[in-house]
Design an enzyme around this catalytic site. Structure first.
Site, PDB file in Angstrom:
ATOM      1  N   ASP A  62       0.813  -1.218   0.000  1.00 22.52           N
ATOM      2  CA  ASP A  62       0.000   0.000   0.000  1.00 22.52           C
ATOM      3  C   ASP A  62       0.847   1.268   0.000  1.00 22.52           C
ATOM      4  O   ASP A  62       1.961   1.294   0.534  1.00 22.52           O
ATOM      5  CB  ASP A  62      -0.903   0.027   1.235  1.00 22.52           C
ATOM      6  CG  ASP A  62      -2.162  -0.804   1.037  1.00 22.52           C
ATOM      7  OD1 ASP A  62      -2.212  -1.591   0.066  1.00 22.52           O
ATOM      8  OD2 ASP A  62      -3.080  -0.679   1.850  1.00 22.52           O
ATOM      9  N   HIS A 209       3.501  -2.434   4.096  1.00 27.22           N
ATOM     10  CA  HIS A 209       3.715  -1.005   3.844  1.00 27.22           C
ATOM     11  C   HIS A 209       5.217  -0.699   3.798  1.00 27.22           C
ATOM     12  O   HIS A 209       5.785  -0.229   4.782  1.00 27.22           O
ATOM     13  CB  HIS A 209       3.078  -0.158   4.948  1.00 27.22           C
ATOM     14  CG  HIS A 209       1.590  -0.232   5.018  1.00 27.22           C
ATOM     15  ND1 HIS A 209       0.924  -1.276   5.636  1.00 27.22           N
ATOM     16  CD2 HIS A 209       0.633   0.621   4.566  1.00 27.22           C
ATOM     17  CE1 HIS A 209      -0.376  -1.064   5.545  1.00 27.22           C
ATOM     18  NE2 HIS A 209      -0.589   0.065   4.908  1.00 27.22           N
TER      19      HIS A 209
END
Length: 252
Positions: A62, A209
């Site tokens: 992400d 992430h």
């Protein structure tokens, strides 16, 4: 001595007020849980993992793209011959088109993670549409032709976002494995890796992430890949995972 009518009315109003406060508290808590659910939304299709016996998993990343996070992630995936799915912010796509083009050239899947990465719980329909469509246009302008799924920023959604996605036949992609715990104490690479390995099952969607390049997730990634390969897992994109799920459902 009997209580006066005024006293009785006051008690009745107080009771109603207390009941209303309880109702509002329960409703607010319910909406909060609904907004953060990784398994359910009010409208449209949501996928957090797929039901399959095949040892396949999807690595998803992400935010960004960023130079510090996305570039080294690409190098790691290339070294291990793995394809991932990158949910990108429109602002990042516009700022770093070369990295997005590299993602496309390397054969990774691209997803939509909104334009500004703002929480989309109470956004208007018009604002939701702008956040999603600006990002899709930015990705398309760089030559990406495949289907683009959507992942809500912070995993938050309530009414308008699911309604918009359903109306436009866009699938919401969530996750069932999220090994990073964002707290005051930073996770070590070993902790991130172990949490992943402890939670993965056939059909899992793993959320990572590596955006900020702080080291822990990037250092954990090669270990995650190698250990899962040793367990017999194969890495696929989200779309490939959905295709496997659809084929499995067709056989039953």
């Amino acid at each position: 001595m009997k209580p006066s009518n005024t006293y009785q009315l006051g008690r009745f109003k107080l009771s109603l007020l207390l009941l209303l406060l309880v109702f509002l508290s329960v409703a607010a808590y319910g909406l909060f849980q609904l907004s953060r659910s990784t398994e359910f939304q009010l409208f449209g299709k949501l996928v957090d993992q797929v039901d399959t016996k095949q040892k396949v998993v999807a690595l998803t990343f992400d935010d960004g793209p960023t130079t510090l996070g996305t570039k080294p992630t690409l190098e790691i995936l290339k070294q291990h011959d793995v394809k991932g799915t990158f949910f990108l912010n429109g602002q990042g796509v516009m700022a770093r088109p070369k990295i997005v083009k590299q993602l496309i050239e390397d054969g990774h899947e691209l997803g939509n993670h909104s334009y500004s990465h703002a929480r989309m719980i109470f956004m208007s329909y018009t604002k939701v549409a702008d956040e999603v469509e600006r990002t899709t246009r930015a990705i398309r302008q760089l030559g990406y032709q495949a289907e683009i799924h959507f992942r809500p920023p912070y995993g938050k959604k309530l009414w308008m976002l699911p309604y918009y996605l359903n109306k436009n036949k866009i699938t919401t992609i969530m996750w069932d494995v999220a090994p990073e715990h964002f707290s005051k104490v930073k996770d070590s690479p070993e902790v991130i890796s172990q949490r992943t390995l402890n939670s993965v099952k056939p059909g899992s969607i793993i959320l990572l992430h590596p955006k900020y390049g702080d080291g822990a997730t990037l250092e954990a990634l090669p270990e995650i890949i190698m250990q899962l390969k040793n367990r017999g897992y194969r890495f696929v994109t989200v779309s490939e995972l959905l295709s496997i799920s659809a084929k499995s459902a067709a056989k039953t």
